[in-house]
Design a protein around this motif. Sequence first.
Motif, PDB file in Angstrom:
ATOM      1  N   CYS A  61      10.147  13.078  -3.655  1.00 51.64           N
ATOM      2  CA  CYS A  61      10.365  11.807  -2.497  1.00 51.64           C
ATOM      3  C   CYS A  61       9.436  10.880  -2.525  1.00 51.64           C
ATOM      4  CB  CYS A  61      10.163  12.469  -0.903  1.00 51.64           C
ATOM      5  SG  CYS A  61       8.293  13.426  -0.638  1.00 51.64           S
ATOM      6  N   ALA A  62       8.867  10.508  -3.800  1.00 47.86           N
ATOM      7  CA  ALA A  62       7.935   9.336  -4.242  1.00 47.86           C
ATOM      8  C   ALA A  62       8.965   8.138  -4.100  1.00 47.86           C
ATOM      9  CB  ALA A  62       7.476   9.369  -5.512  1.00 47.86           C
ATOM     10  N   VAL A  63       8.307   6.960  -3.611  1.00 46.20           N
ATOM     11  CA  VAL A  63       8.988   5.740  -3.827  1.00 46.20           C
ATOM     12  C   VAL A  63       9.617   5.504  -5.483  1.00 46.20           C
ATOM     13  CG1 VAL A  63       8.918   3.286  -3.517  1.00 46.20           C
ATOM     14  CG2 VAL A  63       7.742   4.832  -1.875  1.00 46.20           C
ATOM     15  N   LYS A  64      10.607   5.414  -5.627  1.00 44.95           N
ATOM     16  CA  LYS A  64      11.236   5.187  -6.869  1.00 44.95           C
ATOM     17  C   LYS A  64      11.795   3.999  -7.338  1.00 44.95           C
ATOM     18  CE  LYS A  64      10.513   9.797  -7.842  1.00 44.95           C
ATOM     19  NZ  LYS A  64      11.664  10.645  -7.489  1.00 44.95           N
ATOM     20  N   ARG A  65      12.326   3.351  -6.262  1.00 45.18           N
ATOM     21  CA  ARG A  65      12.987   1.865  -6.400  1.00 45.18           C
ATOM     22  C   ARG A  65      12.386   0.936  -5.107  1.00 45.18           C
ATOM     23  NH1 ARG A  65      18.959   3.001  -5.434  1.00 45.18           N
ATOM     24  NH2 ARG A  65      18.106   4.900  -4.346  1.00 45.18           N
ATOM     25  N   VAL A  66      11.983  -0.097  -5.490  1.00 41.62           N
ATOM     26  CA  VAL A  66      11.788  -0.995  -4.286  1.00 41.62           C
ATOM     27  C   VAL A  66      12.475  -2.233  -4.299  1.00 41.62           C
ATOM     28  CG1 VAL A  66       9.649  -2.181  -3.398  1.00 41.62           C
ATOM     29  CG2 VAL A  66       9.120   0.035  -4.794  1.00 41.62           C
ATOM     30  N   TYR A  67      12.930  -2.431  -3.190  1.00 40.65           N
ATOM     31  CA  TYR A  67      13.951  -3.425  -3.109  1.00 40.65           C
ATOM     32  C   TYR A  67      13.306  -4.668  -1.928  1.00 40.65           C
ATOM     33  CZ  TYR A  67      17.490  -0.696  -5.176  1.00 40.65           C
ATOM     34  OH  TYR A  67      18.257  -0.101  -6.000  1.00 40.65           O
ATOM     35  N   GLU A 107       0.848  -1.166   0.096  1.00 39.71           N
ATOM     36  CA  GLU A 107      -0.072   0.110   0.015  1.00 39.71           C
ATOM     37  C   GLU A 107       0.897   1.462  -0.090  1.00 39.71           C
ATOM     38  OE1 GLU A 107      -4.017   1.793   2.637  1.00 39.71           O
ATOM     39  OE2 GLU A 107      -2.401   0.540   3.496  1.00 39.71           O
ATOM     40  N   ALA A 108       1.837   1.263   0.670  1.00 35.54           N
ATOM     41  CA  ALA A 108       2.877   2.299   0.729  1.00 35.54           C
ATOM     42  C   ALA A 108       3.640   2.563  -0.619  1.00 35.54           C
ATOM     43  CB  ALA A 108       4.120   2.198   1.626  1.00 35.54           C
ATOM     44  N   VAL A 109       3.713   1.638  -1.281  1.00 38.58           N
ATOM     45  CA  VAL A 109       4.313   2.072  -2.920  1.00 38.58           C
ATOM     46  C   VAL A 109       3.136   2.294  -3.826  1.00 38.58           C
ATOM     47  CG1 VAL A 109       5.169   0.782  -4.998  1.00 38.58           C
ATOM     48  CG2 VAL A 109       5.840   0.241  -2.378  1.00 38.58           C
ATOM     49  N   VAL A 110       1.637   1.828  -3.613  1.00 40.51           N
ATOM     50  CA  VAL A 110       0.758   2.127  -4.376  1.00 40.51           C
ATOM     51  C   VAL A 110       0.398   3.664  -4.122  1.00 40.51           C
ATOM     52  CG1 VAL A 110      -1.684   1.964  -4.599  1.00 40.51           C
ATOM     53  CG2 VAL A 110      -0.181  -0.067  -4.439  1.00 40.51           C
ATOM     54  N   LEU A 111       0.429   3.966  -2.869  1.00 40.56           N
ATOM     55  CA  LEU A 111      -0.204   5.457  -2.541  1.00 40.56           C
ATOM     56  C   LEU A 111       1.097   6.228  -2.827  1.00 40.56           C
ATOM     57  CD1 LEU A 111      -2.309   4.936   0.499  1.00 40.56           C
ATOM     58  CD2 LEU A 111      -2.991   5.189  -1.542  1.00 40.56           C
ATOM     59  N   GLY A 112       2.380   5.986  -2.390  1.00 41.55           N
ATOM     60  CA  GLY A 112       3.536   6.850  -2.423  1.00 41.55           C
ATOM     61  C   GLY A 112       4.292   6.760  -3.560  1.00 41.55           C
ATOM     62  N   ARG A 113       3.687   6.254  -4.553  1.00 42.53           N
ATOM     63  CA  ARG A 113       4.323   6.105  -5.984  1.00 42.53           C
ATOM     64  C   ARG A 113       3.363   6.221  -7.016  1.00 42.53           C
ATOM     65  NH1 ARG A 113       7.937   8.163  -9.282  1.00 42.53           N
ATOM     66  NH2 ARG A 113       8.999   6.665 -10.585  1.00 42.53           N
ATOM     67  N   ASN A 119       8.508   1.804   8.318  1.00 43.94           N
ATOM     68  CA  ASN A 119       7.181   1.014   7.979  1.00 43.94           C
ATOM     69  C   ASN A 119       5.994   2.186   7.285  1.00 43.94           C
ATOM     70  OD1 ASN A 119       7.961  -1.267   8.889  1.00 43.94           O
ATOM     71  ND2 ASN A 119       7.528  -1.065  11.069  1.00 43.94           N
ATOM     72  N   GLY A 120       6.478   3.164   6.445  1.00 45.51           N
ATOM     73  CA  GLY A 120       5.611   4.115   5.716  1.00 45.51           C
ATOM     74  C   GLY A 120       6.425   4.466   4.235  1.00 45.51           C
ATOM     75  N   SER A 121       5.870   5.126   3.461  1.00 42.60           N
ATOM     76  CA  SER A 121       6.184   5.402   2.427  1.00 42.60           C
ATOM     77  C   SER A 121       7.070   6.573   2.605  1.00 42.60           C
ATOM     78  CB  SER A 121       5.069   6.019   1.372  1.00 42.60           C
ATOM     79  OG  SER A 121       5.517   6.750   0.329  1.00 42.60           O
ATOM     80  N   THR A 122       8.084   6.865   1.627  1.00 40.14           N
ATOM     81  CA  THR A 122       8.995   7.867   1.436  1.00 40.14           C
ATOM     82  C   THR A 122       8.441   8.976   1.274  1.00 40.14           C
ATOM     83  OG1 THR A 122       9.586   7.420  -0.750  1.00 40.14           O
ATOM     84  CG2 THR A 122      10.985   6.366   0.496  1.00 40.14           C
ATOM     85  N   ALA A 123       7.086   9.040   0.528  1.00 43.32           N
ATOM     86  CA  ALA A 123       6.410  10.226   0.236  1.00 43.32           C
ATOM     87  C   ALA A 123       5.802  10.838   1.371  1.00 43.32           C
ATOM     88  CB  ALA A 123       5.562   9.728  -1.216  1.00 43.32           C
ATOM     89  N   LEU A 124       6.494  11.294   2.196  1.00 41.15           N
ATOM     90  CA  LEU A 124       6.148  12.134   3.266  1.00 41.15           C
ATOM     91  C   LEU A 124       6.774  13.297   3.495  1.00 41.15           C
ATOM     92  CD1 LEU A 124       4.585  11.952   6.154  1.00 41.15           C
ATOM     93  CD2 LEU A 124       6.559  10.845   7.047  1.00 41.15           C
ATOM     94  N   ARG A 125       6.223  14.271   3.706  1.00 42.44           N
ATOM     95  CA  ARG A 125       6.782  15.572   4.024  1.00 42.44           C
ATOM     96  C   ARG A 125       5.850  16.172   5.020  1.00 42.44           C
ATOM     97  NH1 ARG A 125       9.306  20.201   0.310  1.00 42.44           N
ATOM     98  NH2 ARG A 125      10.039  21.480   1.975  1.00 42.44           N
ATOM     99  N   ALA A 126       6.273  16.497   6.119  1.00 42.92           N
ATOM    100  CA  ALA A 126       5.351  17.296   7.424  1.00 42.92           C
ATOM    101  C   ALA A 126       6.175  18.567   7.279  1.00 42.92           C
ATOM    102  CB  ALA A 126       5.493  16.648   8.548  1.00 42.92           C
TER     103      ALA A 126
END
Length: 467
Positions: free
Chosen positions: A274-280, A258-264, A422-429
């Motif tokens: 800061c979207a998820v660009k690569r998934v390992y 879900e973090a990849v679906v929403l964050g990328r 345990n969250g997406s990289t697409a986080l900016r507060a």
Amino acid sequence: MSTRTAPLPVHNPGTGEVLGEIADSTPEQLTAALAAAGRGQRAMAALPAHERAQLLLRTADLIESEAGDLARLLAAENGKPLFQTTEEVKAAIRIFRGYAGEATRLFGRQIPLDAVPGLERHLAVTVREPLGPVAALVPFNYPVELYAHKAAAALAAGNAVLVHPPVRCPLTLVRIAELVARAGAPEGAHQLLTGGVHVSQELASRPGAAAVSLTGSTHAGREIARRAADTLKKVHLELGGNDALIVCDDADVEAAAEAVVLGRLARGNGQICCAVKRVYVQDGIHDAFVDALLAGAAKLTVGDQLADGTDVGPLISEQAAERVEAAVAALVSDGARKAAGGGRRGAFSDPTVLVDVPADSPALAEEIFGPVAPVARFTDPFDAVRMANESPYGLQAAVFTQDIRRAFQLAHRLDVGGVVINGSTALRAENLPFGGPKDTGGSAEGLHDTALEFTRQKTIVVMEALG
């Protein structure tokens, strides 16, 4: 003789509809704007902190009063779904209010001089003073939010600001500039200079600005830094990212997918630094993760960004979608397999999942600015960290694991500005520092950081004050 230029049209990237047009600022207009910024700078610097705070609060209230219309205009010209631009406008309102508070917290220091023999009876203090006019160069992907980080910070610190909005989606910022004027900004203290890339280049090159703040590509950052060097401007850069998400074998597979679906694939139509660009993904859960990712991607709706239920709208232009299409083709050429998506219709790019991606693919090292999720395997988590660190970028990374010790070990070794567990990289507060090393630019932007960046320290020593 004055130079005349043709107006530049602004289109809905999904339909091609002309939404309006903007002026392409001329060299003469830039000269006049820089002169006015000098006058506006003196007026802003003369305002006490509480008045600067009130100016920002009034601006936030005015933006809030038109939030719905602004969000709809931003969606139309930018391509992000309306529910996302609604959240972006809300973020900008919070940012203006946050910087109102920062305007009253630009603290100096008292430095003990009795640390130096012979200076025991003297008193030293530092004060924060405005830096000078700030050139704020705003990108297309989150123009309202990132404008707020730059313009509100500059005004909070007592500076004038010259804003160059993105040429493809400037109309929402044109309206917000009118609201800033209505809020009572001194003449020349807040100016919007529309036009092509030459506007940013001129603002970086000319001596009238004391600082230049850019959010954009690494290529643009290098060019702006080169131009700014001749006048020794302060340069504040938040550039590209190729953020890695590492999924360990003890991770919550559904949450990671879900973090990849929403964050990328969904948020920002994949056009986020800061979207998820690569998934390992570790071998033991690779297949289960891919199944969950494909199931999540299949639920996404691509279409009109103004329609209810749309998850992914058009990219900022057809050319942008073509670049994404070419990047996918390069990964496939390197050995990746297309498991979902990959289609393009004009500016629309279908969410794409690639599997069996070779970790050493040159295309994987490049930033893809669109809804594409390349998935590679790893056996040892520290190998995943090594692969993540091989990127020239250093913005953010994410680690999915239930082992807190492992989480901190990997986070400590990742060469990035921020790590999300345990969250997406697409986080900016807005109250966190945001930025990273290497080709990401090395600067940090956020409520508690940027206002200070737009000040300078002055040291005052009172001799014999304690004698």
